[in-house]
Scaffold this active site. Structure first.
Site, PDB file in Angstrom:
ATOM      1  CE  LYS A 145      52.952  40.174-101.723  1.00 57.28           C
ATOM      2  NZ  LYS A 145      54.183  40.005-100.928  1.00 57.28           N
TER       3      LYS A 145
ATOM      4  CG  ASP B 226      57.198  48.085-104.461  1.00 59.60           C
ATOM      5  OD1 ASP B 226      57.434  49.292-104.569  1.00 59.60           O
ATOM      6  OD2 ASP B 226      58.067  47.252-104.164  1.00 59.60           O
TER       7      ASP B 226
END
Length: 374
Positions: A74, A100
């Protein structure tokens, strides 16, 4: 009761001419990422013994668990997006997102590198390990009493009222510029393979499995393969959790749709609702199949990768990271997937690429799963 399911698709092989596609076409994320002090290409691992056991020619795993020390891919998206934002407006000091886990930690890390502030909103079921990982990057974390989609709306509201910049990896109508830049950042993963599996004329693999939450990573991959190879691209399979299958549901309904499940899965990074608006047209253009699987297959895949066969490398794959291998196991083992197996033409000559998108981002959960006999 929701059951494992799939849909076979016929991609159009046509990339839309729009702002997102133009950004992807003109971006050069790997040039930016190479300027970061701790950048290095993540390893491409070859698992010949596992391939033989599963009856295919080759299995490759691009292991993103090493990326920037964050244990997930990410950081590529958030660092590139912040670079673009700050270049245009260096006076923004606070950045916000809902997550999340992995995306939020990545934004916190990127903000810290840029000497900025990050505020991270997490849904109420986010584990303490993921929350602490985000805090370790210097961010403020707020727990929101709701699911992922609701947390995204709340982060957007906070950002608007407090003058912060929202950096969300899902796009919706009126919010598409930054999610597109995040997708651009993910292209570095695939460009790193251009001296191995992604040569100019034709890909060195036949099949690619891509796990999907809102679809940003999967659509970046689909765009890359379509743009580079056109009709010669490898076949692409999207993998989702049983209870969070927004992309499969969207294909079934022929429009963007929310999952019908309860969004309860151990694959936290894929536990999302409505797919990204800018991902959807790309997925329609380049995907050959979409499958949803039970958590049990992910547990099996995690154990297989952690307890590697002799001479194969050991791979520490988190719940979302193992999803691709998990789907492949399901396809091979369940009779209901026989037509999908035939559609993908999986045989002893098939070469498959998987992406381990996260390592043990929740170490306690990882340990419990790989040591369990269930």
């Amino acid at each position: 009761m929701i059951a494992a399911d799939y849909t076979i698709l016929k991609p159009s092989y046509k990339l839309a001419t729009n702002r997102t596609s133009e950004k992807l076409r003109t971006s050069d994320p790997i040039n930016f990422h190479s300027t970061l002090n701790n950048y290095m290409p993540t390893p491409l691992l070859h698992l010949p013994k596992l391939a033989k056991w599963l009856g295919v020619q080759s299995i490759f795993v691009k292991d993103e668990s090493f990326r920037f020390g964050l244990k997930s891919f990410k950081g590529l998206g958030t660092s590139y997006a912040l670079h673009k934002i700050i270049t245009e407006n260096p006076n923004i000091h606070t950045y916000c997102t809902a997550t999340d886990g992995n995306h939020g930690r990545a934004l916190a890390w990127s903000a810290r590198l840029a000497e900025k502030i990050a505020v991270i909103i997490v849904p109420k079921h986010t584990t303490s390990a993921r929350i602490e990982a985000i805090k370790s990057e210097g961010a403020k974390v707020e727990i929101f009493d709701g699911n992922y989609d609701d947390a995204c709306l709340y982060a957007d509201k906070l950002s608007s009222q407090d003058g912060w910049q929202l950096v969300q990896d899902v796009a919706w109508e009126g919010y598409e510029e930054i999610p597109a830049q995040i997708m651009c950042g993910y292209l570095s993963i695939f460009k790193e393979l251009e001296n191995s599996l992604h040569p100019n004329a034709k890909a060195g693999i036949d099949l690619v499995f891509l796990q999907a939450g809102v679809g940003s990573f999967a659509s970046a991959a689909a765009w890359y393969y379509l743009n580079r190879y056109g009709i010669k691209k490898p076949k692409i399979v999207i993998v989702e959790p049983l209870e969070a299958d927004g992309i499969l549901e969207s294909f079934k309904q022929k429009k963007l749709s929310c999952p019908k499940g309860k969004q309860q899965t151990i694959m936290a990074g894929l536990n999302c609702g409505l797919p990204s608006t800018i991902a959807w047209p790309i997925l329609q253009s380049g995907i050959n199949a979409c499958i949803r699987i039970e958590d049990d297959y992910t547990k099996q895949a995690m154990r297989i990768l952690a307890d590697s066969m002799p001479d194969d490398p050991t791979i520490i794959a988190g719940e979302s990271g193992a999803a691709g291998i998990a789907a492949f196991l399901a396809i091979l083992r369940e009779k209901k997937f026989k037509s999908l197996l035939n559609h993908l033409d999986i045989n002893e000559s098939t070469r498959i690429l998987f992406f381990n998108t996260e390592g043990d981002t929740d170490p306690e959960s990882f340990h419990q799963i790989i040591t369990s006999l269930e």
